[in-house]
Scaffold this motif. Structure first.
Motif, PDB file in Angstrom:
ATOM      1  N   ARG A  40     -10.015  -0.800  -2.171  1.00 57.10           N
ATOM      2  CA  ARG A  40      -9.760  -2.233  -1.952  1.00 57.10           C
ATOM      3  C   ARG A  40      -8.590  -2.719  -2.793  1.00 57.10           C
ATOM      4  NH1 ARG A  40     -15.359  -2.599  -1.306  1.00 57.10           N
ATOM      5  NH2 ARG A  40     -15.679  -3.003  -3.498  1.00 57.10           N
ATOM      6  N   ALA A  41      -8.509  -2.263  -4.042  1.00 54.97           N
ATOM      7  CA  ALA A  41      -7.400  -2.661  -4.921  1.00 54.97           C
ATOM      8  C   ALA A  41      -6.066  -2.181  -4.354  1.00 54.97           C
ATOM      9  CB  ALA A  41      -7.617  -2.104  -6.321  1.00 54.97           C
ATOM     10  N   ALA A  42      -6.034  -0.955  -3.850  1.00 51.29           N
ATOM     11  CA  ALA A  42      -4.806  -0.411  -3.259  1.00 51.29           C
ATOM     12  C   ALA A  42      -4.431  -1.179  -1.996  1.00 51.29           C
ATOM     13  CB  ALA A  42      -4.984   1.072  -2.953  1.00 51.29           C
ATOM     14  N   LEU A  47      -1.040  -5.187   0.914  1.00 50.62           N
ATOM     15  CA  LEU A  47      -0.901  -6.403   1.709  1.00 50.62           C
ATOM     16  C   LEU A  47       0.012  -7.416   1.024  1.00 50.62           C
ATOM     17  CD1 LEU A  47      -4.563  -6.827   3.002  1.00 50.62           C
ATOM     18  CD2 LEU A  47      -2.558  -6.107   4.321  1.00 50.62           C
ATOM     19  N   ASP A  48       0.032  -7.389  -0.304  1.00 51.64           N
ATOM     20  CA  ASP A  48       0.916  -8.270  -1.080  1.00 51.64           C
ATOM     21  C   ASP A  48       2.298  -7.647  -1.284  1.00 51.64           C
ATOM     22  OD1 ASP A  48      -1.089 -10.153  -1.333  1.00 51.64           O
ATOM     23  OD2 ASP A  48      -1.729  -9.448  -3.317  1.00 51.64           O
ATOM     24  N   ARG A  49       2.540  -6.515  -0.598  1.00 51.75           N
ATOM     25  CA  ARG A  49       3.806  -5.774  -0.694  1.00 51.75           C
ATOM     26  C   ARG A  49       4.110  -5.335  -2.136  1.00 51.75           C
ATOM     27  NH1 ARG A  49       6.099  -5.911   4.212  1.00 51.75           N
ATOM     28  NH2 ARG A  49       5.718  -7.683   5.560  1.00 51.75           N
TER      29      ARG A  49
END
Length: 106
Positions: A40-42, A47-49
């Motif tokens: 999830r962290a990755a 998603l936030d680039r």
């Protein structure tokens, strides 16, 4: 043939949030809950680039999918990783290619 196998083994990454190293062995030994937190962290970072985990050799962003046959997690470079990295894991297939393979070309 042996060279190809060795070149496709990403052995250690760096967690940019903590600056700790995570080996492939440590990834495999993680509990399912800890592995899901890592994934999830990755994903959030991607998603936030941004990169959350990077290859310890080349510094390129990586993620931790599960191997299809064994279900074991492993480290894999995101697209665009330098092929000169001794731990290069190849160019990931696009979503369209994976879908076509999954659904017989549809």
């Amino acid at each position: 043939m042996v060279e190809a196998i060795l070149r496709r083994t990403l052995k250690r990454v760096v967690d940019l949030a903590s600056m700790h190293s995570i080996t492939s062995d440590a990834l495999i030994a993680m509990s399912k809950d800890d592995y899901q937190v890592l994934r999830r962290a990755a994903t959030r970072a991607r998603l936030d680039r941004k990169a959350r985990f990077v290859c310890a050799k080349c510094g390129h962003a990586v993620y931790a999918p599960c191997e299809g046959r064994t279900g074991q997690p492993y480290w894999k470079h995101h697209p665009g990783a330098p092929q000169l990295c001794p731990w290069w894991t190849g160019t990931p297939a696009s979503v369209d290619i994976v879908s076509a393979q999954q659904f017989d070309g549809a």
